[in-house]
Design a protein around this motif. Sequence first.
Motif, PDB file in Angstrom:
ATOM      1  N   GLY A  34       7.526   6.662  -5.109  1.00  0.00           N
ATOM      2  CA  GLY A  34       6.248   6.707  -5.796  1.00  0.00           C
ATOM      3  C   GLY A  34       5.083   6.479  -4.859  1.00  0.00           C
ATOM      4  O   GLY A  34       5.231   5.876  -3.793  1.00  0.00           O
ATOM      5  N   TYR A  35       3.953   7.019  -5.228  1.00  0.00           N
ATOM      6  CA  TYR A  35       2.687   6.797  -4.543  1.00  0.00           C
ATOM      7  C   TYR A  35       1.851   5.839  -5.385  1.00  0.00           C
ATOM      8  O   TYR A  35       1.919   5.876  -6.615  1.00  0.00           O
ATOM      9  CB  TYR A  35       1.869   8.089  -4.429  1.00  0.00           C
ATOM     10  N   ARG A  36       1.054   5.034  -4.732  1.00  0.00           N
ATOM     11  CA  ARG A  36       0.059   4.210  -5.408  1.00  0.00           C
ATOM     12  C   ARG A  36      -1.228   4.330  -4.609  1.00  0.00           C
ATOM     13  O   ARG A  36      -1.254   4.019  -3.416  1.00  0.00           O
ATOM     14  CB  ARG A  36       0.528   2.775  -5.475  1.00  0.00           C
ATOM     15  N   PHE A  37      -2.266   4.820  -5.259  1.00  0.00           N
ATOM     16  CA  PHE A  37      -3.554   5.029  -4.618  1.00  0.00           C
ATOM     17  C   PHE A  37      -4.593   4.102  -5.228  1.00  0.00           C
ATOM     18  O   PHE A  37      -4.582   3.865  -6.439  1.00  0.00           O
ATOM     19  CB  PHE A  37      -4.062   6.460  -4.855  1.00  0.00           C
ATOM     20  N   ILE A  38      -5.498   3.611  -4.386  1.00  0.00           N
ATOM     21  CA  ILE A  38      -6.724   2.993  -4.861  1.00  0.00           C
ATOM     22  C   ILE A  38      -7.840   3.936  -4.442  1.00  0.00           C
ATOM     23  O   ILE A  38      -8.021   4.210  -3.254  1.00  0.00           O
ATOM     24  CB  ILE A  38      -6.941   1.587  -4.280  1.00  0.00           C
ATOM     25  N   LEU A  39      -8.531   4.489  -5.434  1.00  0.00           N
ATOM     26  CA  LEU A  39      -9.593   5.458  -5.195  1.00  0.00           C
ATOM     27  C   LEU A  39     -10.937   4.789  -5.434  1.00  0.00           C
ATOM     28  O   LEU A  39     -11.089   3.985  -6.347  1.00  0.00           O
ATOM     29  CB  LEU A  39      -9.438   6.649  -6.141  1.00  0.00           C
ATOM     30  N   LYS A  40     -11.919   5.154  -4.613  1.00  0.00           N
ATOM     31  CA  LYS A  40     -13.272   4.631  -4.772  1.00  0.00           C
ATOM     32  C   LYS A  40     -14.183   5.774  -5.173  1.00  0.00           C
ATOM     33  O   LYS A  40     -14.191   6.828  -4.538  1.00  0.00           O
ATOM     34  CB  LYS A  40     -13.755   4.005  -3.477  1.00  0.00           C
ATOM     35  N   ARG A  41     -14.937   5.552  -6.254  1.00  0.00           N
ATOM     36  CA  ARG A  41     -15.872   6.576  -6.712  1.00  0.00           C
ATOM     37  C   ARG A  41     -17.085   6.588  -5.796  1.00  0.00           C
ATOM     38  O   ARG A  41     -17.707   5.568  -5.538  1.00  0.00           O
ATOM     39  CB  ARG A  41     -16.318   6.311  -8.137  1.00  0.00           C
ATOM     40  N   VAL A  42     -17.403   7.777  -5.265  1.00  0.00           N
ATOM     41  CA  VAL A  42     -18.569   7.982  -4.409  1.00  0.00           C
ATOM     42  C   VAL A  42     -19.342   9.157  -5.009  1.00  0.00           C
ATOM     43  O   VAL A  42     -18.959  10.307  -4.825  1.00  0.00           O
ATOM     44  CB  VAL A  42     -18.165   8.267  -2.945  1.00  0.00           C
ATOM     45  N   GLY A  43     -20.391   8.849  -5.759  1.00  0.00           N
ATOM     46  CA  GLY A  43     -21.129   9.906  -6.454  1.00  0.00           C
ATOM     47  C   GLY A  43     -20.250  10.528  -7.523  1.00  0.00           C
ATOM     48  O   GLY A  43     -19.705   9.837  -8.370  1.00  0.00           O
ATOM     49  N   ASP A  44     -20.077  11.848  -7.461  1.00  0.00           N
ATOM     50  CA  ASP A  44     -19.212  12.555  -8.408  1.00  0.00           C
ATOM     51  C   ASP A  44     -17.791  12.727  -7.890  1.00  0.00           C
ATOM     52  O   ASP A  44     -16.957  13.346  -8.557  1.00  0.00           O
ATOM     53  CB  ASP A  44     -19.795  13.937  -8.717  1.00  0.00           C
ATOM     54  N   ASP A  45     -17.499  12.225  -6.690  1.00  0.00           N
ATOM     55  CA  ASP A  45     -16.189  12.394  -6.059  1.00  0.00           C
ATOM     56  C   ASP A  45     -15.447  11.070  -5.981  1.00  0.00           C
ATOM     57  O   ASP A  45     -15.986  10.008  -6.251  1.00  0.00           O
ATOM     58  CB  ASP A  45     -16.355  12.950  -4.643  1.00  0.00           C
ATOM     59  N   PHE A  46     -14.190  11.161  -5.544  1.00  0.00           N
ATOM     60  CA  PHE A  46     -13.381   9.987  -5.246  1.00  0.00           C
ATOM     61  C   PHE A  46     -12.937  10.062  -3.798  1.00  0.00           C
ATOM     62  O   PHE A  46     -12.640  11.141  -3.275  1.00  0.00           O
ATOM     63  CB  PHE A  46     -12.141   9.937  -6.148  1.00  0.00           C
ATOM     64  N   ARG A  47     -12.857   8.930  -3.156  1.00  0.00           N
ATOM     65  CA  ARG A  47     -12.340   8.805  -1.788  1.00  0.00           C
ATOM     66  C   ARG A  47     -11.138   7.872  -1.821  1.00  0.00           C
ATOM     67  O   ARG A  47     -11.119   6.904  -2.595  1.00  0.00           O
ATOM     68  CB  ARG A  47     -13.390   8.220  -0.845  1.00  0.00           C
ATOM     69  N   ILE A  48     -10.131   8.147  -0.999  1.00  0.00           N
ATOM     70  CA  ILE A  48      -8.947   7.297  -0.948  1.00  0.00           C
ATOM     71  C   ILE A  48      -9.286   6.047  -0.139  1.00  0.00           C
ATOM     72  O   ILE A  48      -9.622   6.132   1.042  1.00  0.00           O
ATOM     73  CB  ILE A  48      -7.759   8.036  -0.312  1.00  0.00           C
ATOM     74  N   LYS A  49      -9.182   4.910  -0.797  1.00  0.00           N
ATOM     75  CA  LYS A  49      -9.402   3.634  -0.112  1.00  0.00           C
ATOM     76  C   LYS A  49      -8.082   3.106   0.436  1.00  0.00           C
ATOM     77  O   LYS A  49      -8.028   2.550   1.523  1.00  0.00           O
ATOM     78  CB  LYS A  49     -10.013   2.620  -1.075  1.00  0.00           C
ATOM     79  N   GLU A  50      -7.008   3.288  -0.324  1.00  0.00           N
ATOM     80  CA  GLU A  50      -5.693   2.803   0.090  1.00  0.00           C
ATOM     81  C   GLU A  50      -4.622   3.700  -0.501  1.00  0.00           C
ATOM     82  O   GLU A  50      -4.752   4.177  -1.629  1.00  0.00           O
ATOM     83  CB  GLU A  50      -5.503   1.373  -0.424  1.00  0.00           C
ATOM     84  N   ARG A  51      -3.551   3.944   0.273  1.00  0.00           N
ATOM     85  CA  ARG A  51      -2.416   4.727  -0.217  1.00  0.00           C
ATOM     86  C   ARG A  51      -1.136   4.039   0.208  1.00  0.00           C
ATOM     87  O   ARG A  51      -0.967   3.691   1.378  1.00  0.00           O
ATOM     88  CB  ARG A  51      -2.431   6.144   0.331  1.00  0.00           C
ATOM     89  N   ARG A  52      -0.236   3.842  -0.721  1.00  0.00           N
ATOM     90  CA  ARG A  52       1.075   3.261  -0.422  1.00  0.00           C
ATOM     91  C   ARG A  52       2.151   4.216  -0.908  1.00  0.00           C
ATOM     92  O   ARG A  52       2.041   4.792  -1.984  1.00  0.00           O
ATOM     93  CB  ARG A  52       1.255   1.916  -1.112  1.00  0.00           C
TER      94      ARG A  52
END
Length: 70
Positions: A34-52
């Motif tokens: 499995g993947y676990r992502f923490i995404l950060k909202r930047v404007g109308d987009d998301f950026r990957i902050k952390e991926r496991r």
Amino acid sequence: MRILSVDGDLVTVAANFICDRFRRYERIREYVGGYRFILKRVGDDFRIKERRVVIDAHELGALGAVSFIL
């Protein structure tokens, strides 16, 4: 992909995967995990902050050298 939690501009999501192992046109076995992502909202987009990535396999050591591209 499933949303696990939302905390302000951070969104935690999870997804499962299957990875097949082949050798010389012969399918050897499959790995699941499995993947676990923490995404950060930047404007109308998301950026990957952390991926496991967690591979659910108890016998990787017995297989010798195994490479994954995830």
